[in-house]
Design a protein around this motif. Structure first.
Motif, PDB file in Angstrom:
ATOM      1  N   THR A   4     -11.700 -13.126   2.845  1.00  0.00           N
ATOM      2  CA  THR A   4     -11.333 -13.701   4.133  1.00  0.00           C
ATOM      3  C   THR A   4     -12.291 -13.210   5.204  1.00  0.00           C
ATOM      4  O   THR A   4     -12.971 -12.193   5.046  1.00  0.00           O
ATOM      5  N   ARG A   5     -12.323 -13.923   6.318  1.00  0.00           N
ATOM      6  CA  ARG A   5     -13.208 -13.533   7.419  1.00  0.00           C
ATOM      7  C   ARG A   5     -12.858 -12.147   7.942  1.00  0.00           C
ATOM      8  O   ARG A   5     -13.744 -11.349   8.249  1.00  0.00           O
ATOM      9  N   ASP A   6     -11.567 -11.842   8.028  1.00  0.00           N
ATOM     10  CA  ASP A   6     -11.157 -10.524   8.517  1.00  0.00           C
ATOM     11  C   ASP A   6     -11.631  -9.421   7.580  1.00  0.00           C
ATOM     12  O   ASP A   6     -12.059  -8.347   8.025  1.00  0.00           O
ATOM     13  N   HIS A   7     -11.547  -9.659   6.277  1.00  0.00           N
ATOM     14  CA  HIS A   7     -11.980  -8.656   5.307  1.00  0.00           C
ATOM     15  C   HIS A   7     -13.484  -8.419   5.428  1.00  0.00           C
ATOM     16  O   HIS A   7     -13.945  -7.274   5.351  1.00  0.00           O
ATOM     17  N   LYS A   8     -14.236  -9.489   5.596  1.00  0.00           N
ATOM     18  CA  LYS A   8     -15.679  -9.347   5.737  1.00  0.00           C
ATOM     19  C   LYS A   8     -16.031  -8.553   6.993  1.00  0.00           C
ATOM     20  O   LYS A   8     -16.896  -7.668   6.964  1.00  0.00           O
ATOM     21  N   SER A   9     -15.369  -8.879   8.082  1.00  0.00           N
ATOM     22  CA  SER A   9     -15.639  -8.163   9.331  1.00  0.00           C
ATOM     23  C   SER A   9     -15.290  -6.681   9.201  1.00  0.00           C
ATOM     24  O   SER A   9     -16.012  -5.815   9.702  1.00  0.00           O
ATOM     25  N   ALA A  10     -14.178  -6.400   8.509  1.00  0.00           N
ATOM     26  CA  ALA A  10     -13.773  -5.011   8.319  1.00  0.00           C
ATOM     27  C   ALA A  10     -14.780  -4.261   7.451  1.00  0.00           C
ATOM     28  O   ALA A  10     -15.070  -3.079   7.705  1.00  0.00           O
ATOM     29  N   TYR A  11     -15.321  -4.936   6.442  1.00  0.00           N
ATOM     30  CA  TYR A  11     -16.303  -4.284   5.567  1.00  0.00           C
ATOM     31  C   TYR A  11     -17.589  -3.988   6.338  1.00  0.00           C
ATOM     32  O   TYR A  11     -18.182  -2.911   6.196  1.00  0.00           O
ATOM     33  N   ILE A  12     -18.023  -4.929   7.153  1.00  0.00           N
ATOM     34  CA  ILE A  12     -19.218  -4.723   7.970  1.00  0.00           C
ATOM     35  C   ILE A  12     -19.027  -3.528   8.897  1.00  0.00           C
ATOM     36  O   ILE A  12     -19.916  -2.683   9.046  1.00  0.00           O
ATOM     37  N   GLN A  13     -17.846  -3.435   9.509  1.00  0.00           N
ATOM     38  CA  GLN A  13     -17.572  -2.302  10.393  1.00  0.00           C
ATOM     39  C   GLN A  13     -17.524  -0.994   9.611  1.00  0.00           C
ATOM     40  O   GLN A  13     -17.956   0.054  10.100  1.00  0.00           O
ATOM     41  N   GLN A  14     -17.019  -1.066   8.369  1.00  0.00           N
ATOM     42  CA  GLN A  14     -16.972   0.116   7.508  1.00  0.00           C
ATOM     43  C   GLN A  14     -18.380   0.645   7.241  1.00  0.00           C
ATOM     44  O   GLN A  14     -18.614   1.858   7.274  1.00  0.00           O
ATOM     45  N   VAL A  15     -19.319  -0.257   6.985  1.00  0.00           N
ATOM     46  CA  VAL A  15     -20.702   0.138   6.750  1.00  0.00           C
ATOM     47  C   VAL A  15     -21.292   0.767   8.010  1.00  0.00           C
ATOM     48  O   VAL A  15     -21.943   1.820   7.956  1.00  0.00           O
ATOM     49  N   ARG A  16     -21.032   0.159   9.145  1.00  0.00           N
ATOM     50  CA  ARG A  16     -21.594   0.669  10.396  1.00  0.00           C
ATOM     51  C   ARG A  16     -20.979   2.011  10.793  1.00  0.00           C
ATOM     52  O   ARG A  16     -21.669   2.873  11.349  1.00  0.00           O
ATOM     53  N   ASP A  17     -19.705   2.193  10.491  1.00  0.00           N
ATOM     54  CA  ASP A  17     -19.082   3.492  10.747  1.00  0.00           C
ATOM     55  C   ASP A  17     -19.737   4.577   9.891  1.00  0.00           C
ATOM     56  O   ASP A  17     -19.922   5.722  10.347  1.00  0.00           O
ATOM     57  N   ALA A  18     -20.077   4.219   8.649  1.00  0.00           N
ATOM     58  CA  ALA A  18     -20.743   5.179   7.761  1.00  0.00           C
ATOM     59  C   ALA A  18     -22.132   5.530   8.288  1.00  0.00           C
ATOM     60  O   ALA A  18     -22.566   6.681   8.197  1.00  0.00           O
ATOM     61  N   ILE A  19     -22.818   4.553   8.852  1.00  0.00           N
ATOM     62  CA  ILE A  19     -24.135   4.821   9.450  1.00  0.00           C
ATOM     63  C   ILE A  19     -23.996   5.810  10.606  1.00  0.00           C
ATOM     64  O   ILE A  19     -24.762   6.778  10.724  1.00  0.00           O
ATOM     65  N   ASP A  20     -22.994   5.583  11.456  1.00  0.00           N
ATOM     66  CA  ASP A  20     -22.791   6.451  12.616  1.00  0.00           C
ATOM     67  C   ASP A  20     -22.418   7.878  12.218  1.00  0.00           C
ATOM     68  O   ASP A  20     -22.728   8.833  12.934  1.00  0.00           O
ATOM     69  N   ALA A  21     -21.749   8.021  11.070  1.00  0.00           N
ATOM     70  CA  ALA A  21     -21.198   9.319  10.688  1.00  0.00           C
ATOM     71  C   ALA A  21     -22.153  10.174   9.859  1.00  0.00           C
ATOM     72  O   ALA A  21     -21.833  11.331   9.570  1.00  0.00           O
ATOM     73  N   HIS A  22     -23.311   9.627   9.479  1.00  0.00           N
ATOM     74  CA  HIS A  22     -24.211  10.368   8.590  1.00  0.00           C
ATOM     75  C   HIS A  22     -25.648  10.357   9.116  1.00  0.00           C
ATOM     76  O   HIS A  22     -26.044   9.463   9.872  1.00  0.00           O
ATOM     77  N   ASP A  23     -26.411  11.340   8.688  1.00  0.00           N
ATOM     78  CA  ASP A  23     -27.796  11.489   9.143  1.00  0.00           C
ATOM     79  C   ASP A  23     -28.793  10.695   8.318  1.00  0.00           C
ATOM     80  O   ASP A  23     -29.856  10.327   8.805  1.00  0.00           O
ATOM     81  N   GLN A  24     -28.448  10.465   7.030  1.00  0.00           N
ATOM     82  CA  GLN A  24     -29.393   9.833   6.118  1.00  0.00           C
ATOM     83  C   GLN A  24     -28.726   8.673   5.377  1.00  0.00           C
ATOM     84  O   GLN A  24     -27.527   8.717   5.079  1.00  0.00           O
ATOM     85  N   LEU A  25     -29.523   7.668   5.086  1.00  0.00           N
ATOM     86  CA  LEU A  25     -29.074   6.534   4.288  1.00  0.00           C
ATOM     87  C   LEU A  25     -30.103   6.289   3.197  1.00  0.00           C
ATOM     88  O   LEU A  25     -31.293   6.117   3.481  1.00  0.00           O
ATOM     89  N   TYR A  26     -29.656   6.289   1.953  1.00  0.00           N
ATOM     90  CA  TYR A  26     -30.521   6.005   0.803  1.00  0.00           C
ATOM     91  C   TYR A  26     -30.057   4.718   0.124  1.00  0.00           C
ATOM     92  O   TYR A  26     -28.849   4.457   0.032  1.00  0.00           O
ATOM     93  N   VAL A  27     -31.011   3.950  -0.355  1.00  0.00           N
ATOM     94  CA  VAL A  27     -30.710   2.806  -1.221  1.00  0.00           C
ATOM     95  C   VAL A  27     -31.133   3.183  -2.629  1.00  0.00           C
ATOM     96  O   VAL A  27     -32.249   3.659  -2.835  1.00  0.00           O
ATOM     97  N   PHE A  28     -30.225   2.987  -3.592  1.00  0.00           N
ATOM     98  CA  PHE A  28     -30.574   3.266  -4.986  1.00  0.00           C
ATOM     99  C   PHE A  28     -30.310   2.030  -5.838  1.00  0.00           C
ATOM    100  O   PHE A  28     -29.468   1.193  -5.520  1.00  0.00           O
ATOM    101  N   THR A  29     -31.055   1.918  -6.915  1.00  0.00           N
ATOM    102  CA  THR A  29     -30.900   0.784  -7.822  1.00  0.00           C
ATOM    103  C   THR A  29     -30.520   1.287  -9.201  1.00  0.00           C
ATOM    104  O   THR A  29     -30.847   2.417  -9.582  1.00  0.00           O
ATOM    105  N   TYR A  30     -29.825   0.455  -9.952  1.00  0.00           N
ATOM    106  CA  TYR A  30     -29.319   0.845 -11.268  1.00  0.00           C
ATOM    107  C   TYR A  30     -29.135  -0.401 -12.129  1.00  0.00           C
ATOM    108  O   TYR A  30     -29.183  -1.526 -11.626  1.00  0.00           O
ATOM    109  N   GLU A  31     -28.929  -0.179 -13.407  1.00  0.00           N
ATOM    110  CA  GLU A  31     -28.636  -1.270 -14.329  1.00  0.00           C
ATOM    111  C   GLU A  31     -27.426  -0.891 -15.169  1.00  0.00           C
ATOM    112  O   GLU A  31     -27.354   0.207 -15.713  1.00  0.00           O
TER     113      GLU A  31
END
Length: 224
Positions: free
Chosen positions: A20-47
């Motif tokens: 739902t649109r609300d769920h998507k908006s909440a997930y986006i905010q969740q990601v942004r809250d994590a950015i605000d709360a931490h000093d580093q962001l890493y992207v990792f890949t896996y199989e």
């Protein structure tokens, strides 16, 4: 911290329709809250990550003020931003370019530990279809003796293993003492992978690869 862009309109028309649109908006905010709360962001890949391996990684960083998010690539890109105008923090648009395929985000303040941990992280794993066997695997009658006759004889045959029952035990046909299940350099079929799992033979190694790092001061670095 980089310049905040919370007031900008977030467009959700290009994301998947399952949520739902609300769920998507909440997930986006969740990601942004994590950015605000931490000093580093890493992207990792896996199989082919298995749940037990993801649990190992989460447990390692649990007490290090860290958080891991997987999946929902399009929403992750929206949360980070893809252009200088819509990125949530300076240079996060460069991070978005790496969000494709099987990737995860690690938000953390334990930057000194992250790269060494993933560099050394490797777990034996059962091979999946299409994997190239690194060595020969031989099946012997002794290996078959440990399997219940009534349950697995027909299953083994369906998977291509030439077996029969002799004196109440599963054995190789035609009095053979051993059978080469696969050879080095062979691309494994789904059937052979199932047989390897039956015999507890792990031919592959599960690894996680870091591809880039972003810091709260706007610094970005490719780790490839």
């Amino acid at each position: 911290m980089p310049r905040s862009k919370r007031s900008q309109l977030v467009h959700l028309t290009q994301t998947t329709k399952r949520s739902t649109r609300d769920h998507k908006s909440a997930y986006i905010q969740q990601v942004r809250d994590a950015i605000d709360a931490h000093d580093q962001l890493y992207v990792f890949t896996y199989e082919n990550m298995r749940s037990t391996m993801l649990k190992d990684i989460r447990m390692h960083f649990r007490d290090k003020e860290s958080r891991i998010l997987l999946g929902k690539n399009k929403l992750l890109q929206i949360a980070l931003g893809k252009t200088p105008e819509d990125e949530y923090g300076d240079n996060l648009r460069h991070v978005s370019k790496w969000i494709k395929g099987s990737v995860g985000l690690l938000f953390t303040t334990a930057s000194n530990d992250v790269e060494s941990y993933f560099q050394n992280y490797s777990k034996p794993d059962f091979a999946r279809a299409g994997f190239t066997a690194p060595r020969d695997v031989i099946v012997t009658n002794e290996m078959l003796f440990n399997h219940p006759t009534s349950m697995l004889e027909q299953q083994f045959k369906k998977l291509g293993l030439p077996v029969e029952i002799d004196n109440g035990k599963i054995v190789l046909m035609n009095d053979k003492k051993q059978y080469r299940l696969c050879k080095a350099g062979e691309e494994l079929s789904p059937e052979k992978c199932k047989l390897l799992t039956h015999f507890g033979v792990q031919l592959s190694d599960f690894k996680v690869r870091l591809v880039c790092r972003w810091s709260s001061d706007g610094g970005f670095e490719s780790l490839e």
